[in-house]
Design an enzyme around this catalytic site. Structure first.
Site, mmCIF file in Angstrom:
data_model
loop_
_atom_site.group_PDB
_atom_site.id
_atom_site.type_symbol
_atom_site.label_atom_id
_atom_site.label_comp_id
_atom_site.label_asym_id
_atom_site.label_seq_id
_atom_site.Cartn_x
_atom_site.Cartn_y
_atom_site.Cartn_z
ATOM 1 N N HIS A 120 -15.011 6.348 1.527
ATOM 2 C CA HIS A 120 -14.189 5.405 2.238
ATOM 3 C C HIS A 120 -13.080 6.071 3.299
ATOM 4 O O HIS A 120 -12.356 5.411 4.166
ATOM 5 C CB HIS A 120 -13.419 4.636 1.047
ATOM 6 C CG HIS A 120 -12.008 4.515 0.990
ATOM 7 N ND1 HIS A 120 -11.243 5.570 0.782
ATOM 8 C CD2 HIS A 120 -10.931 3.592 1.662
ATOM 9 C CE1 HIS A 120 -10.029 5.368 0.845
ATOM 10 N NE2 HIS A 120 -9.718 3.897 1.263
ATOM 11 N N HIS A 158 -11.435 5.092 7.321
ATOM 12 C CA HIS A 158 -10.033 5.261 7.794
ATOM 13 C C HIS A 158 -9.594 6.206 8.811
ATOM 14 O O HIS A 158 -9.269 5.750 9.851
ATOM 15 C CB HIS A 158 -8.845 5.758 6.476
ATOM 16 C CG HIS A 158 -8.755 4.583 5.550
ATOM 17 N ND1 HIS A 158 -7.670 3.873 5.645
ATOM 18 C CD2 HIS A 158 -9.314 4.199 4.421
ATOM 19 C CE1 HIS A 158 -7.712 2.994 4.506
ATOM 20 N NE2 HIS A 158 -8.493 3.207 3.750
ATOM 21 N N HIS A 162 -4.144 6.520 -5.831
ATOM 22 C CA HIS A 162 -5.538 7.080 -5.146
ATOM 23 C C HIS A 162 -5.897 8.386 -6.082
ATOM 24 O O HIS A 162 -5.234 8.939 -6.718
ATOM 25 C CB HIS A 162 -5.035 7.267 -3.559
ATOM 26 C CG HIS A 162 -4.801 6.209 -2.934
ATOM 27 N ND1 HIS A 162 -3.980 5.673 -2.890
ATOM 28 C CD2 HIS A 162 -5.710 5.384 -2.211
ATOM 29 C CE1 HIS A 162 -3.882 4.562 -2.010
ATOM 30 N NE2 HIS A 162 -5.030 4.329 -1.647
ATOM 31 N N HIS A 166 0.785 -1.254 -0.121
ATOM 32 C CA HIS A 166 -0.055 -0.044 -0.022
ATOM 33 C C HIS A 166 0.763 1.224 -0.058
ATOM 34 O O HIS A 166 0.635 2.197 -0.680
ATOM 35 C CB HIS A 166 -1.029 0.071 1.337
ATOM 36 C CG HIS A 166 -2.252 1.030 1.023
ATOM 37 N ND1 HIS A 166 -2.111 2.034 1.648
ATOM 38 C CD2 HIS A 166 -3.268 0.941 0.291
ATOM 39 C CE1 HIS A 166 -3.295 2.779 1.377
ATOM 40 N NE2 HIS A 166 -3.907 1.981 0.263
ATOM 41 N N HIS A 208 -11.761 -2.590 2.609
ATOM 42 C CA HIS A 208 -11.883 -2.612 1.219
ATOM 43 C C HIS A 208 -12.534 -3.356 0.588
ATOM 44 O O HIS A 208 -12.949 -3.197 -0.597
ATOM 45 C CB HIS A 208 -10.179 -2.311 0.829
ATOM 46 C CG HIS A 208 -9.767 -0.915 0.743
ATOM 47 N ND1 HIS A 208 -9.765 -0.218 -0.198
ATOM 48 C CD2 HIS A 208 -9.130 -0.507 1.764
ATOM 49 C CE1 HIS A 208 -9.337 0.907 -0.070
ATOM 50 N NE2 HIS A 208 -8.860 0.838 1.212
ATOM 51 N N HIS A 236 -7.191 -1.370 -6.003
ATOM 52 C CA HIS A 236 -7.572 -2.089 -4.686
ATOM 53 C C HIS A 236 -8.065 -3.457 -5.065
ATOM 54 O O HIS A 236 -8.000 -4.378 -4.092
ATOM 55 C CB HIS A 236 -8.239 -1.152 -3.751
ATOM 56 C CG HIS A 236 -7.662 0.062 -3.280
ATOM 57 N ND1 HIS A 236 -7.290 1.047 -3.915
ATOM 58 C CD2 HIS A 236 -6.945 0.103 -2.103
ATOM 59 C CE1 HIS A 236 -6.563 2.123 -3.054
ATOM 60 N NE2 HIS A 236 -6.423 1.403 -1.809
ATOM 61 N N PHE A 265 -1.771 6.459 4.818
ATOM 62 C CA PHE A 265 -1.459 5.638 3.497
ATOM 63 C C PHE A 265 -0.323 4.580 3.882
ATOM 64 O O PHE A 265 -0.289 3.609 3.634
ATOM 65 C CB PHE A 265 -1.059 6.418 2.446
ATOM 66 C CG PHE A 265 -2.209 7.063 1.647
ATOM 67 C CD1 PHE A 265 -3.312 6.449 1.746
ATOM 68 C CD2 PHE A 265 -1.962 8.342 0.750
ATOM 69 C CE1 PHE A 265 -4.525 7.075 0.872
ATOM 70 C CE2 PHE A 265 -2.991 8.482 0.154
ATOM 71 C CZ PHE A 265 -4.055 8.162 0.077
#
Ligand code: C2O
Length: 343
Positions: free
Chosen positions: A241, A245, A108, A88, A274, A117, A261
């Site tokens: 999303h 996080h 992203h 990631h 995810h 993803h 991240f």
């Protein structure tokens, strides 16, 4: 033009955007030759991903066993838990330039968010299945689009479990998830709990309705070879999303693990989160009759690299990611309590 796969041999330090520190996120296979990905045979068993809050005890035990085995692998094994988490960082914190350019590779904030993803989870799931010798193994998803799922699933909250991560915001362990959460917001209480659930469901319905005829609203806007990710190009799915996080991770900088991240995928709940995002893409695609969201070759032919469940380095194209069943997994059918909801 479509994104080319990165030049593995030119991997460099990445940047943790919360601290601005240089971090090492290169994969351990920078000299590998890679081959073209082949989707699994249609005769392979279909893996069925289920909601985390509905797993049976034996299914939880299988998942824990697989994660424990992954955590026990040597640190430099591309299958190891940390190496898998570091992928990631590799693609989000700038460990590669886009081939032949000085533009950092970033998946992203554009139309690459969902397909990249999807592949990330696909390989993670198959590696876990290999580790426990189960070709039907499927990862659970955090079903946060249904009222019962709008909590941190219990499977991640047992401190004795390999699924546990002590860095999360403990203030949210039993609170309802608020899609409008911002750092520092108090937990909804009393009648606000029902209101929060309703407002979450309405938000989903709106996201799907608004974007039905305009996939870039849901998926994210185009990014082409050589371009820097434009501001505000992320889709409504990615924007939503981000909240989970922040809500799972701690409220203070550097927000490790889930809110950054660089470290997000170190928390196993990342993959449950995810998987639900991936499932919502599947729902979106099925609502639209499974027409490709974009027919643009700059999307369809864009290429990423992964280390697969056969210990080979493969290059995958967006065009092979459009349907879960084609990748031999699916989502258990669940109610969608947000479709056509009335306030
Ligand atoms: Cu790669 Cu949830 O972000």
């Amino acid at each position: 033009a479509p994104l080319s796969p990165p030049d593995l041999s030119k991997c460099h330090l990445a940047t943790d955007d919360a601290t601005n520190q240089q971090v090492k996120c290169c994969p351990p296979y920078t000299t590998a030759k890679f081959k073209d990905f082949e989707p699994p045979s249609h005769r392979d068993p279909l893996r069925v991903r289920k909601p985390a809050h509905k797993l049976r005890a034996d299914e939880i035990a299988r998942f824990e066993e697989a994660i424990a085995k992954m955590k026990a692998l040597p640190a430099d094994d591309p299958w190891s838990y940390m190496q898998q988490a570091t992928i990631h960082c590799t693609y989000c914190n700038g460990a590669f330039d886009q081939k032949g350019t000085e533009t950092l590779l970033q998946i992203h904030g554009s139309w690459f968010f969902l397909p990249w993803h999807r592949y990330y989870l696909y390989f993670w799931e198959r590696i876990l299945g290999k580790l426990i010798g189960d070709p039907t193994f499927a990862i659970p998803y955090w079903n946060w689009d249904t009222p019962e799922g709008m909590y941190m699933p219990k499977i991640y909250l047992n401190p004795q479990s390999p699924l546990y991560d002590d860095t999360r915001d403990k203030n949210h362990y039993s609170s309802v998830l608020d899609y409008n959460y911002a750092y520092g917001d108090p937990n909804p209480a009393g009648p606000q709990i029902e209101e929060t659930i309703t407002s979450n469901l309405c938000r989903l319905d709106r996201i799907f309705k608004e974007s039905h005829h305009q996939p870039s609203l849901f998926m994210g806007k185009p990014l082409r070879a050589g371009e820097v990710v434009p501001a505000n190009a992320s889709g409504s799915c990615e924007n939503l999303h981000n909240t989970m996080h922040q809500w799972v991770g701690p409220p203070t900088s550097p927000y490790y693990n889930m809110g950054n991240f660089y470290t997000a995928a170190r928390d196993t709940i990342f993959f449950g989160h995810h998987a639900n995002i991936d499932r919502l893409w599947d729902v979106y695609s099925k609502f639209r009759g499974q027409r490709p969201e974009f027919r643009d070759r700059d999307w369809l032919d864009s290429t990423f690299i992964f280390y697969d469940e056969n210990r080979e380095v493969v290059q995958v194209k967006v065009r092979d990611s459009l349907t879960p069943e084609h990748l031999r997994y699916t989502y258990s059918p669940e109610k969608l309590p947000w479709t056509n909801i009335r306030r």
